[in-house]
Design a protein around this motif. Structure first.
Motif, PDB file in Angstrom:
ATOM      1  N   LEU A  54     -33.379  17.275  54.713  1.00  0.00           N
ATOM      2  CA  LEU A  54     -34.139  16.336  53.888  1.00  0.00           C
ATOM      3  C   LEU A  54     -33.288  15.591  52.864  1.00  0.00           C
ATOM      4  N   PHE A  55     -31.994  15.935  52.765  1.00  0.00           N
ATOM      5  CA  PHE A  55     -31.108  15.270  51.816  1.00  0.00           C
ATOM      6  C   PHE A  55     -30.024  14.508  52.564  1.00  0.00           C
ATOM      7  N   GLU A  56     -29.660  13.352  52.042  1.00  0.00           N
ATOM      8  CA  GLU A  56     -28.610  12.543  52.643  1.00  0.00           C
ATOM      9  C   GLU A  56     -27.262  13.280  52.619  1.00  0.00           C
ATOM     10  N   SER A  57     -26.524  13.141  53.717  1.00  0.00           N
ATOM     11  CA  SER A  57     -25.146  13.644  53.835  1.00  0.00           C
ATOM     12  C   SER A  57     -25.043  15.159  53.731  1.00  0.00           C
ATOM     13  N   ILE A  58     -26.156  15.866  53.878  1.00  0.00           N
ATOM     14  CA  ILE A  58     -26.138  17.316  54.056  1.00  0.00           C
ATOM     15  C   ILE A  58     -26.619  17.573  55.480  1.00  0.00           C
ATOM     16  N   TYR A  59     -25.873  18.388  56.212  1.00  0.00           N
ATOM     17  CA  TYR A  59     -26.144  18.564  57.645  1.00  0.00           C
ATOM     18  C   TYR A  59     -26.338  20.027  57.974  1.00  0.00           C
ATOM     19  N   GLN A  60     -27.015  20.272  59.083  1.00  0.00           N
ATOM     20  CA  GLN A  60     -27.156  21.629  59.586  1.00  0.00           C
ATOM     21  C   GLN A  60     -26.400  21.765  60.895  1.00  0.00           C
ATOM     22  N   VAL A  61     -25.891  22.962  61.138  1.00  0.00           N
ATOM     23  CA  VAL A  61     -25.279  23.256  62.428  1.00  0.00           C
ATOM     24  C   VAL A  61     -26.413  23.474  63.423  1.00  0.00           C
ATOM     25  N   GLU A  62     -26.396  22.732  64.527  1.00  0.00           N
ATOM     26  CA  GLU A  62     -27.478  22.831  65.491  1.00  0.00           C
ATOM     27  C   GLU A  62     -27.321  24.065  66.371  1.00  0.00           C
ATOM     28  N   ALA A  63     -28.384  24.397  67.086  1.00  0.00           N
ATOM     29  CA  ALA A  63     -28.362  25.560  67.983  1.00  0.00           C
ATOM     30  C   ALA A  63     -27.281  25.385  69.041  1.00  0.00           C
ATOM     31  N   GLY A  64     -26.502  26.441  69.258  1.00  0.00           N
ATOM     32  CA  GLY A  64     -25.449  26.397  70.266  1.00  0.00           C
ATOM     33  C   GLY A  64     -24.301  25.475  69.914  1.00  0.00           C
ATOM     34  N   GLN A  65     -24.067  25.257  68.642  1.00  0.00           N
ATOM     35  CA  GLN A  65     -23.065  24.285  68.196  1.00  0.00           C
ATOM     36  C   GLN A  65     -22.053  24.921  67.257  1.00  0.00           C
ATOM     37  N   TYR A  66     -20.830  24.400  67.263  1.00  0.00           N
ATOM     38  CA  TYR A  66     -19.870  24.735  66.207  1.00  0.00           C
ATOM     39  C   TYR A  66     -19.358  23.438  65.605  1.00  0.00           C
ATOM     40  N   VAL A  67     -19.039  23.486  64.317  1.00  0.00           N
ATOM     41  CA  VAL A  67     -18.527  22.326  63.602  1.00  0.00           C
ATOM     42  C   VAL A  67     -17.119  22.637  63.141  1.00  0.00           C
ATOM     43  N   LEU A  68     -16.181  21.783  63.516  1.00  0.00           N
ATOM     44  CA  LEU A  68     -14.779  21.954  63.160  1.00  0.00           C
ATOM     45  C   LEU A  68     -14.417  20.924  62.097  1.00  0.00           C
ATOM     46  N   THR A  69     -13.929  21.406  60.962  1.00  0.00           N
ATOM     47  CA  THR A  69     -13.555  20.522  59.851  1.00  0.00           C
ATOM     48  C   THR A  69     -12.073  20.622  59.577  1.00  0.00           C
ATOM     49  N   ASN A  70     -11.390  19.485  59.581  1.00  0.00           N
ATOM     50  CA  ASN A  70      -9.991  19.412  59.191  1.00  0.00           C
ATOM     51  C   ASN A  70      -9.946  19.144  57.691  1.00  0.00           C
ATOM     52  N   LEU A  71      -9.425  20.089  56.924  1.00  0.00           N
ATOM     53  CA  LEU A  71      -9.461  19.970  55.463  1.00  0.00           C
ATOM     54  C   LEU A  71      -8.486  18.935  54.931  1.00  0.00           C
ATOM     55  N   THR A  72      -7.506  18.534  55.741  1.00  0.00           N
ATOM     56  CA  THR A  72      -6.561  17.508  55.310  1.00  0.00           C
ATOM     57  C   THR A  72      -7.154  16.120  55.475  1.00  0.00           C
ATOM     58  N   THR A  73      -7.728  15.857  56.641  1.00  0.00           N
ATOM     59  CA  THR A  73      -8.307  14.538  56.913  1.00  0.00           C
ATOM     60  C   THR A  73      -9.769  14.450  56.488  1.00  0.00           C
ATOM     61  N   GLN A  74     -10.379  15.587  56.165  1.00  0.00           N
ATOM     62  CA  GLN A  74     -11.804  15.676  55.811  1.00  0.00           C
ATOM     63  C   GLN A  74     -12.690  15.176  56.955  1.00  0.00           C
ATOM     64  N   GLU A  75     -12.243  15.392  58.162  1.00  0.00           N
ATOM     65  CA  GLU A  75     -13.000  14.977  59.343  1.00  0.00           C
ATOM     66  C   GLU A  75     -13.800  16.160  59.888  1.00  0.00           C
TER      67      GLU A  75
END
Length: 247
Positions: free
Chosen positions: A137-158
């Motif tokens: 319900l808030f902009e730019s806050i996301y949830q990890v979906e079912a059966g999903q992984y999220v990979l974040t590069n802390l250098t590029t912030q991608e």
């Protein structure tokens, strides 16, 4: 609360599924792999045996259970949930820092200037229950979906989301009805049922009977497995009815 370089984990002190932490891994829930049940420290040790994120992702794809996992290095963070998203995870970027939490409210409080996501709000109002995809319900806050992984590069912030598991409803089986029934019974009663019994560890299973198919199937699964420590109850017009024990 735990902090890594350019990241912060805002995790709840929950007793139902507490967080376990060792080294660079956070875990809660349980899983079954190769017929063995893992929870708590045992589950952590299994995850820590992965030498890198690629090994971890390969392992995650074979896990069956309810879980949330955070796997952090100095440069990358992997966050993932099980195939049903039974134990949710949420994430956002704030002032160059990755924030991860098991509560969207915690992230909203940590980022007080986030506006309401109007599309998500419309979906929620229509369904009176949920929003779709990775939105909250808030902009730019996301949830990890079912059966999903999220990979974040802390250098590029991608942040990149990937599915390690997807439900495919388009596969038509050439097998007969009797073969399908036998396969269903094997998977549902023998595999899923025994996994449920293993996770209960002798504790009482409390099953609210809704009148629908799901609760009845859970009860039939427990009955088929010979699990007797079960208590069922229901509500009729707002009044709680007497429960019934398996005996």
């Amino acid at each position: 609360m735990s902090i890594f370089f350019r990241s912060e984990f805002l995790l709840s002190d929950t007793k139902a599924f507490p967080w376990f932490h060792r080294g660079n891994v956070y875990f809660r829930g349980y899983y079954i792999i190769d017929g063995l049940f893992y929870s708590g420290d045992q589950a952590l040790v299994k995850l820590l045996s992965c030498q890198n994120k690629d090994e971890l992702i390969k392992l995650i794809a074979n896990l069956n259970g309810f879980f949330s996992i955070i796997y952090a290095t100095d440069e990358e963070i992997v966050i993932t949930t099980d195939r049903l998203r039974a134990l949710p995870l949420f994430y956002t970027l704030e002032n160059g820092k990755l924030l991860v939490s098991d509560s969207a409210v915690k992230l909203a409080l940590a980022c007080p200037n986030r506006a309401i996501n109007e599309l998500a709000l419309t979906e929620f109002q229509i369904t009176s229950l949920f929003v779709t995809g990775s939105k909250v319900l808030f902009e730019s806050i996301y949830q990890v979906e079912a059966g999903q992984y999220v990979l974040t590069n802390l250098t590029t912030q991608e942040c990149k989301a990937h599915f390690y598991y997807k439900y495919n409803h388009n596969i038509l089986s050439p097998t007969s009805r009797e073969e399908k029934k036998a396969e269903f019974n094997r998977i549902y009663y023998d595999e899923v049922g025994q996994g449920l019994v293993s996770s209960l560890k002798g504790r009482m299973a409390v099953v609210p009977l809704s009148g629908g198919a799901d609760s009845r199937m859970v009860v039939s699964m427990l009955k088929h497995a010979g699990y007797e420590n079960v208590f069922c109850f229901t509500y009729i017009i707002g009044r709680r009815c007497h429960g019934v024990f398996f005996r």
